[in-house]
Design an enzyme around this catalytic site. Structure first.
Site, PDB file in Angstrom:
ATOM      1  N   LYS A  69      -3.987  17.567   3.517  1.00 39.45           N
ATOM      2  CA  LYS A  69      -3.219  17.615   4.958  1.00 39.45           C
ATOM      3  C   LYS A  69      -3.754  18.648   6.202  1.00 39.45           C
ATOM      4  O   LYS A  69      -4.659  18.175   7.179  1.00 39.45           O
ATOM      5  CB  LYS A  69      -2.362  19.101   4.904  1.00 39.45           C
ATOM      6  CG  LYS A  69      -0.834  19.163   5.927  1.00 39.45           C
ATOM      7  CD  LYS A  69      -0.412  19.969   5.244  1.00 39.45           C
ATOM      8  CE  LYS A  69       1.105  19.612   4.645  1.00 39.45           C
ATOM      9  NZ  LYS A  69       1.616  20.128   4.298  1.00 39.45           N
ATOM     10  N   ARG A  93       0.370  26.916   4.487  1.00 42.14           N
ATOM     11  CA  ARG A  93       0.901  25.181   4.434  1.00 42.14           C
ATOM     12  C   ARG A  93      -0.356  25.265   2.492  1.00 42.14           C
ATOM     13  O   ARG A  93      -0.863  24.906   3.081  1.00 42.14           O
ATOM     14  CB  ARG A  93       1.076  24.561   5.588  1.00 42.14           C
ATOM     15  CG  ARG A  93       1.953  24.555   6.925  1.00 42.14           C
ATOM     16  CD  ARG A  93       1.136  23.649   7.613  1.00 42.14           C
ATOM     17  NE  ARG A  93       2.082  22.467   7.047  1.00 42.14           N
ATOM     18  CZ  ARG A  93       1.926  21.211   8.201  1.00 42.14           C
ATOM     19  NH1 ARG A  93       0.319  21.666   9.395  1.00 42.14           N
ATOM     20  NH2 ARG A  93       1.497  20.666   8.623  1.00 42.14           N
ATOM     21  N   GLY A 125       7.439  17.792  -0.186  1.00 42.97           N
ATOM     22  CA  GLY A 125       8.245  18.923  -0.718  1.00 42.97           C
ATOM     23  C   GLY A 125       7.628  19.877  -1.540  1.00 42.97           C
ATOM     24  O   GLY A 125       8.882  20.144  -1.881  1.00 42.97           O
ATOM     25  N   MET A 137       5.214  21.253  -2.565  1.00 36.89           N
ATOM     26  CA  MET A 137       4.436  22.835  -2.255  1.00 36.89           C
ATOM     27  C   MET A 137       5.690  23.309  -1.038  1.00 36.89           C
ATOM     28  O   MET A 137       5.794  22.558  -0.186  1.00 36.89           O
ATOM     29  CB  MET A 137       3.266  22.308  -2.147  1.00 36.89           C
ATOM     30  CG  MET A 137       2.847  22.003  -2.782  1.00 36.89           C
ATOM     31  SD  MET A 137       2.974  22.898  -4.694  1.00 36.89           S
ATOM     32  CE  MET A 137       1.560  23.220  -4.485  1.00 36.89           C
ATOM     33  N   ARG A 184      -0.839  11.458   7.711  1.00 39.26           N
ATOM     34  CA  ARG A 184      -1.369  11.023   6.660  1.00 39.26           C
ATOM     35  C   ARG A 184      -0.777   9.489   6.231  1.00 39.26           C
ATOM     36  O   ARG A 184      -0.327   8.813   6.812  1.00 39.26           O
ATOM     37  CB  ARG A 184      -0.767  12.072   5.194  1.00 39.26           C
ATOM     38  CG  ARG A 184       0.811  11.543   5.047  1.00 39.26           C
ATOM     39  CD  ARG A 184       1.507  12.648   4.070  1.00 39.26           C
ATOM     40  NE  ARG A 184       3.349  13.018   4.075  1.00 39.26           N
ATOM     41  CZ  ARG A 184       3.824  13.928   3.750  1.00 39.26           C
ATOM     42  NH1 ARG A 184       3.138  14.778   3.037  1.00 39.26           N
ATOM     43  NH2 ARG A 184       4.961  13.646   4.120  1.00 39.26           N
ATOM     44  N   HIS A 188      13.901  13.975   2.212  1.00 42.43           N
ATOM     45  CA  HIS A 188      13.450  14.297   1.108  1.00 42.43           C
ATOM     46  C   HIS A 188      13.389  12.928   0.323  1.00 42.43           C
ATOM     47  O   HIS A 188      12.002  12.450  -0.517  1.00 42.43           O
ATOM     48  CB  HIS A 188      13.900  15.369   0.296  1.00 42.43           C
ATOM     49  CG  HIS A 188      13.067  15.478  -1.229  1.00 42.43           C
ATOM     50  ND1 HIS A 188      14.026  15.350  -1.525  1.00 42.43           N
ATOM     51  CD2 HIS A 188      12.184  15.597  -1.407  1.00 42.43           C
ATOM     52  CE1 HIS A 188      13.692  15.830  -3.274  1.00 42.43           C
ATOM     53  NE2 HIS A 188      12.370  15.659  -3.006  1.00 42.43           N
ATOM     54  N   ARG A 225       3.635 -19.091 -31.342  1.00 42.51           N
ATOM     55  CA  ARG A 225       3.483 -18.421 -32.651  1.00 42.51           C
ATOM     56  C   ARG A 225       4.297 -19.194 -34.372  1.00 42.51           C
ATOM     57  O   ARG A 225       5.283 -18.885 -33.655  1.00 42.51           O
ATOM     58  CB  ARG A 225       3.421 -17.279 -32.374  1.00 42.51           C
ATOM     59  CG  ARG A 225       3.099 -16.340 -33.269  1.00 42.51           C
ATOM     60  CD  ARG A 225       3.378 -15.177 -33.200  1.00 42.51           C
ATOM     61  NE  ARG A 225       4.552 -14.438 -33.155  1.00 42.51           N
ATOM     62  CZ  ARG A 225       5.013 -13.123 -32.347  1.00 42.51           C
ATOM     63  NH1 ARG A 225       3.976 -12.172 -32.251  1.00 42.51           N
ATOM     64  NH2 ARG A 225       5.920 -12.823 -33.096  1.00 42.51           N
ATOM     65  N   SER A 274      -5.714 -14.721 -29.653  1.00 39.82           N
ATOM     66  CA  SER A 274      -4.822 -14.674 -28.873  1.00 39.82           C
ATOM     67  C   SER A 274      -4.538 -12.506 -29.378  1.00 39.82           C
ATOM     68  O   SER A 274      -4.258 -12.885 -30.213  1.00 39.82           O
ATOM     69  CB  SER A 274      -3.705 -14.954 -28.734  1.00 39.82           C
ATOM     70  OG  SER A 274      -2.637 -13.838 -27.560  1.00 39.82           O
ATOM     71  N   CYS A 304      -1.805 -11.339 -25.522  1.00 36.64           N
ATOM     72  CA  CYS A 304      -0.183 -11.378 -25.325  1.00 36.64           C
ATOM     73  C   CYS A 304       0.699  -9.998 -25.462  1.00 36.64           C
ATOM     74  O   CYS A 304       2.447 -10.748 -25.668  1.00 36.64           O
ATOM     75  CB  CYS A 304       0.087 -12.711 -25.981  1.00 36.64           C
ATOM     76  SG  CYS A 304      -0.159 -12.442 -28.531  1.00 36.64           S
ATOM     77  N   TYR A 350      -7.708 -14.942 -20.312  1.00 35.27           N
ATOM     78  CA  TYR A 350      -6.305 -15.083 -19.351  1.00 35.27           C
ATOM     79  C   TYR A 350      -4.819 -13.899 -19.736  1.00 35.27           C
ATOM     80  O   TYR A 350      -5.884 -13.451 -21.370  1.00 35.27           O
ATOM     81  CB  TYR A 350      -5.292 -16.456 -20.003  1.00 35.27           C
ATOM     82  CG  TYR A 350      -4.770 -16.436 -21.185  1.00 35.27           C
ATOM     83  CD1 TYR A 350      -3.651 -16.075 -21.662  1.00 35.27           C
ATOM     84  CD2 TYR A 350      -5.545 -17.121 -22.361  1.00 35.27           C
ATOM     85  CE1 TYR A 350      -3.555 -16.536 -22.675  1.00 35.27           C
ATOM     86  CE2 TYR A 350      -5.534 -17.258 -23.467  1.00 35.27           C
ATOM     87  CZ  TYR A 350      -4.607 -16.790 -23.882  1.00 35.27           C
ATOM     88  OH  TYR A 350      -3.757 -17.485 -24.951  1.00 35.27           O
TER      89      TYR A 350
HETATM   90  P1  ADP Z   1       5.290  19.261   3.970  1.00 30.79           P
HETATM   91  O1  ADP Z   1       3.849  18.981   2.470  1.00 30.79           O
HETATM   92  O2  ADP Z   1       6.204  19.283   2.926  1.00 30.79           O
HETATM   93  O3  ADP Z   1       5.262  18.132   4.935  1.00 30.79           O
HETATM   94  P2  ADP Z   1       4.701  20.459   5.694  1.00 30.79           P
HETATM   95  O4  ADP Z   1       3.139  22.220   5.584  1.00 30.79           O
HETATM   96  O5  ADP Z   1       3.926  19.397   6.380  1.00 30.79           O
HETATM   97  O6  ADP Z   1       5.274  20.476   4.804  1.00 30.79           O
HETATM   98  O7  ADP Z   1       5.867  21.615   6.890  1.00 30.79           O
HETATM   99  C1  ADP Z   1       6.626  20.962   6.506  1.00 30.79           C
HETATM  100  C2  ADP Z   1       7.388  21.125   8.601  1.00 30.79           C
HETATM  101  O8  ADP Z   1       6.934  22.842   9.227  1.00 30.79           O
HETATM  102  C3  ADP Z   1       6.561  20.673   9.042  1.00 30.79           C
HETATM  103  O9  ADP Z   1       6.510  19.366   9.089  1.00 30.79           O
HETATM  104  C4  ADP Z   1       6.232  21.357  10.296  1.00 30.79           C
HETATM  105  O10 ADP Z   1       6.991  20.740  11.748  1.00 30.79           O
HETATM  106  C5  ADP Z   1       6.327  22.296  10.253  1.00 30.79           C
HETATM  107  N1  ADP Z   1       5.559  23.460  10.601  1.00 30.79           N
HETATM  108  C6  ADP Z   1       4.278  23.739   9.556  1.00 30.79           C
HETATM  109  N2  ADP Z   1       3.746  24.370  10.192  1.00 30.79           N
HETATM  110  C7  ADP Z   1       3.403  24.469  11.624  1.00 30.79           C
HETATM  111  C8  ADP Z   1       3.274  24.800  12.875  1.00 30.79           C
HETATM  112  N3  ADP Z   1       1.901  25.401  12.306  1.00 30.79           N
HETATM  113  N4  ADP Z   1       3.471  25.011  13.945  1.00 30.79           N
HETATM  114  C9  ADP Z   1       4.681  23.893  14.168  1.00 30.79           C
HETATM  115  N5  ADP Z   1       5.714  24.243  12.640  1.00 30.79           N
HETATM  116  C10 ADP Z   1       4.547  24.229  11.771  1.00 30.79           C
HETATM  117 MG    MG Z   2       2.597  -9.068 -34.304  1.00 30.54          MG
HETATM  118 MG    MG Z   3       4.165  17.606   6.400  1.00 28.36          MG
END
Ligand code: ADP
Ligand code: MG
Ligand code: MG
Length: 903
Positions: free
Chosen positions: A27, A97, A106, A108, A364, A482, A646, A792, A859, A879
């Site tokens: 990120k 974040r 999701g 962390m 990403r 999620h 075999r 083999s 195999c 192979y």
């Molecule tokens: P994840 O790794 O679960 O995607 P994020 O760190 O991207 O978590 O945060 C989840 C959501 O929180 C993001 O999709 C974004 O919409 C919101 N968010 C995170 N940082 C900011 C920020 N600086 N301003 C506004 N919204 C934020």
């Molecule tokens: Mg055998």
């Molecule tokens: Mg995110």
């Protein structure tokens, strides 16, 4: 040694870049990159993964450099945003974040709106003139902070089974009920202020600590929580499934907040630069007006489609961003194209609109279904965004598996009772019994039941149950929820946002379409259309050949690879299926399974029970016509492709696990005394059958078995040759550990060949070789290769004997080995390259030292495992052979191997 602890980004500049994922996490590295590209990103700084590692080394003390550098970077963020953290007049709010090297959806937790305190709130209300907004942000902060920082990171387990988040959510729900409203957005400023007060009281009562009323405390509490969450239970569970090492650590991103919840002109959304489910080159996403990002991901509100083109019948009436905000949509679309051109891959992006200004919060590489991955790779190559090699490297061999997966039978679907329809989040068909919790999913699946996990929405707590389920079905959430993200990542059948479902997880009931379903009732789910059907529908095998992108990509792979791919098959049907999947021969046709059919096993048992050669020979020869028929079928199906057969391998007593009744029947049929049968069985009993009388040892004790098998093979070959059907038999002697064992068996086989060729007056081309599966065979491979024409590697047995792990009993201790990190992979699934791999390499080297043109394959199970296939390529095998459904995967892995290490 002083390390740089903090990297700034913002104002079109950045200290880091996309190549620094190991240090800045995915990120952080991409926020820096976007910032440098001139894409609007709220300013912030990234704390390196090294600081996370240091934090753990320091037993939870924050490194000094970190504290100092973070303070400096924060000043810079303040200057950039024209606000001040903790200010009573013009407060800057922050998000904290997490971000590991690879995205862990999701896993962390993020804390938003940091910096709201009794000191900063009044000023912010004055400045924005919007008390509702400020208290909405505040109640969210309290909830997230209490959940992430005060409960989870602190390792507190709730006593009544309800987390603080659940309790606060319940309070929110009951307030809405009192007010007679259903949507969060209809709560007033006063409501939200009151709710915040109530939240703080509940937090204090439940967790025994006050919610901190200090901006700095909130900030550092959150940063520590991110560090802590790296070693939280959920994160560890996910890492285990995905094979991510525990010592990578996570980075932390501290970023200025922008607000999607400032009223009508504000919004937040998630999008993919191409459709992640189908791969179509169309901008695809979802947005929510007047909301913060978590609302989309959590699936608490069902979002609207991003543009007109991606509306579905269900979302037809919702307003797209394209219609509501055409200018902003156009800007977003330009950013989409810029990002794809820059990253040369499909991106998964998060954005927020604050009062008419667009901000990018994340980009990403997007997760995608196998089908989508293939289509994108092919289309990107065709539009010259990437080259052919890159296209091949883009798709993980295992992703092909999805295309090879079954679908619900459309006929059965037409006649089925369709209960509901949701969003098609993960393709293919899933049939199973419903369960309502992840733990139940795990429990029932351990009992061998196929389950479908049914939830309102899923959270990272559910991943273990999601992993074992046949399919996942949720009532809430969109295509970027999620459940959808995780399922797509695993190529699992999944339907989300199925709003007609009423789920009572406590009572374990599912109400839908006027019916009540209970735990373990059958459901069938179509993850490609979103339909949910009652009962257990038929499933159809996959037909990847109908997919033009798949065909194209596989043709590129076949041009690229140097390794041949064969299949393990012992019936004509399996063989045909494998040929359709691209098998270039049979690498292993086992013969023992051919004897289990009722009319054959009697003769088999008769043979085993025989006490002298003559009786045995008579019984064995009764099996000859059956064997011959089997080989005729297989040879015909393979039409001239090599077929490795075999000879009989398993311990004989496997054929003699008889109940008392079966003994009686057998005795009558064979006209011998029951007592005699019991006695023979006792005599044949072995303490260690896997190391006992099996493999070529049988053929040495009872040469007539080898004779019969060889005769059947050559007669089948002769008859087909006469009919102008090409055949290429390769006869394989199992379990050879000494060259003399091979020499003994080879003589019998070659004699049978001569006799048959004389009888039929024709010539048959054939090879005689051996399975290398005993460690000693690797050590003396040069001697064995004097006579053997091919090797083999039977890596199942080689692993078993090399490690000294009984394959049938390894289940009792291997789990402990994984748990304690003694092994990180199951050596029976992925070849142990370090140890067993050396034996294989030695076998190859020694074998070819005597016979340079020795044909060598593998195999075992490993022949279909991508990593093991790559190893086989590197050490120069000719192979690999695997089960029919793994053939395309092996072909593809071989192509990747040829790109990674040309030979
Ligand atoms: P994840 O790794 O679960 O995607 P994020 O760190 O991207 O978590 O945060 C989840 C959501 O929180 C993001 O999709 C974004 O919409 C919101 N968010 C995170 N940082 C900011 C920020 N600086 N301003 C506004 N919204 C934020
Ligand atoms: Mg055998
Ligand atoms: Mg995110």
């Amino acid at each position: 040694m002083s390390k740089k602890a903090v990297y700034f980004f913002g104002d079109g500049k950045a200290q880091g870049h996309a190549g620094m994922k190991n240090l800045l996490g995915g990120k952080g590295a991409n926020l820096a990159e976007m910032s440098s590209l001139g894409i609007p990103v709220p300013a912030g700084y990234t704390i390196t993964t090294e600081m996370c590692t240091l934090y753990y080394e320091n037993k939870g003390r924050l490194p000094k450099a970190l504290v100092e550098e973070a303070a400096k970077a924060l000043r810079r963020v303040e200057r950039s945003m024209g606000k001040k953290f903790g200010s009573t007049e013009n407060a800057l709010l922050l998000s904290v974040r997490s971000g590991a090297r690879t995205s862990m959806p999701g896993m962390m937790d993020t804390v938003l709106n940091i910096g709201l305190t009794s000191k900063t709130i009044p000023g912010l209300i004055r400045k924005t003139g919007d008390a509702r907004f400020v208290y909405d942000a505040y109640r969210r902060l309290i909830m997230m902070y209490a959940d992430v920082v005060m409960e989870k990171a602190a390792g507190i387990e709730s006593k009544d089974g309800h987390s603080i988040r659940e309790k606060l959510e319940a309070a929110l729900e009951s307030m809405k009920e009192e007010r007679g409203i259903t949507e969060d957005k209809d709560l007033s400023a006063e409501d939200l202020e009151q709710l915040s007060k109530q939240f703080k009281k509940m937090v204090k009562r439940t967790l025994n600590t006050n919610f901190p009323d200090d901006a700095e405390k909130q900030l550092w509490g959150s940063i520590r929580a991110v560090f802590q969450s790296w070693n939280g239970r959920r994160a560890i569970a996910y890492r285990k499934i995905e094979g991510i090492p525990g010592d990578w650590g996570t980075a932390v991103n501290v970023q200025a907040m922008v607000f999607g919840n400032m009223g009508e002109g504000s919004a937040t959304g998630v999008a993919f630069t191409r459709n992640p489910a189908t791969g179509e080159n169309a901008f695809f996403g979802e947005w929510l007006e007047n909301a913060q990002g978590e609302d989309v991901v959590a699936g608490t509100r069902t979002p609207s489609p991003l543009n007109k083109a991606t509306k579905t019948p269900e979302t037809r009436r919702m307003k797209s961003l394209e219609e509501a905000e055409p200018k902003l949509y156009a800007q977003l679309d330009r950013i989409r194209l810029k990002l794809e051109k820059h990253y040369k891959d499909m991106q998964d992006i998060e954005f927020t609109i604050e009062e008419g200004s667009l901000w990018m919060l994340q980009t990403r590489t997007g997760k995608r279904t196998g089908g989508a991955a293939i289509r994108m790779a092919v289309e990107m190559k065709k539009s010259k965004l990437i080259d052919k090699k890159t296209a091949i490297m883009r798709v993980h061999p295992n992703q092909l598996d999805e295309l090879l997966h079954p679908m619900l039978d459309p006929k059965a679907e037409r006649n089925a009772v369709t209960l509901a329809k949701g969003l098609p989040a993960g393709p293919g068909g899933g049939v199973g019994k419903i369960v309502f919790t992840a733990d139940d999913a795990e429990r029932f699946s351990k009992e061998g039941k196929k389950v479908i996990l049914v939830r309102n929405e899923t959270s990272p707590e559910d991943v273990h149950g999601m992993h074992v389920a046949e399919a996942i079905l949720t009532a809430k959430g969109g295509m970027t929820s999620h459940a959808a993200l995780v399922a797509r990542g695993w190529g699992k059948c999944c339907v989300v946002g199925c709003s007609d479902l009423t789920i009572d997880a406590q009572k374990k009931t599912l109400r839908v379409d006027g019916r009540v379903l209970h735990e373990l009732d059958w459901l069938s789910i179509n993850g490609s259309t979103g339909q949910v059907h009652l009962g257990k529908l038929d499933v159809l095998p996959a037909q990847p050949g109908k997919n033009k992108w798949y065909k194209e990509l596989m043709s590129w792979a076949d041009q690229t690879r140097q390794l041949n791919v064969r299949t393990n098959a012992e019936t004509p049907d399996d063989a045909k299926q494998a040929v359709i999947f691209g098998a270039e021969g049979i690498g292993l046709a086992r013969t023992e399974h051919m004897f289990f059919e009722p009319e054959r096993i009697v003769h088999m048992r008769e043979m085993i029970l025989a006490e002298d050669e003559e009786t045995r020979r008579k019984a064995v020869m009764k099996l000859l016509p059956f064997q011959k028929k089997d080989f005729l079928g297989i040879f015909k199906a393979m039409a001239g492709k090599p077929v490795t057969i075999r000879l009989l391998d398993p311990p004989l007593h496997e054929f003699l696990t008889l109940t008392a009744d079966q003994v009686t029947v057998l005795a009558n049929k064979l006209g011998i005394d029951q007592q005699k049968i019991h006695e023979r069985i006792r005599l044949l009993h072995e303490l260690n059958p896997m190391l006992g009388h099996r493999g070529c040892r049988l053929g040495i004790s009872y040469p007539e078995i080898t004779e019969m098998q060889a005769q059947a093979i050559f007669e089948a070959a002769a008859e087909l040759t006469k009919k102008k059907v090409k055949v290429l038999p390769e006869i394989m002697v199992p379990l050879v550990g000494h060259a003399n064992e091979f020499i003994h068996q080879e003589a019998i086989i070659r004699k049978a060949a001569r006799d048959v060729m004389k009888k039929y007056k024709i010539k048959i081309k054939y090879l005689v070789g051996t399975m290398i599966e005993i460690p000693r065979a690797c050590l003396v491979a040069d001697k064995i290769a004097v006579d053997a024409e091919f090797f083999s590697f039977g890596t199942n047995d080689l692993t078993q004997m090399g490690f000294g792990y009984s394959r049938d009993d390894a289940g009792t201790f291997l789990p402990d080995y994984f748990e304690r990190g003694i092994l990180d992979q199951d050596p029976f699934q992925t070849l142990d390259q370090e140890g067993i791999g050396q034996l294989v390499e030695m076998g190859v080297e020694k074998g070819r030292s005597t016979r340079p043109d020795l044909k060598i394959g593998i195999c075992g199970e490993h022949g279909g495992d991508p990593e093991s296939v790559k190893f086989c390529h590197r050490i120069g095998l000719d192979y690999v052979s695997c089960s029919p459904f793994r053939v395309p995967i092996a072909r593809f892995a071989a192509a990747q191997a040829a790109i990674e290490s040309p030979r």
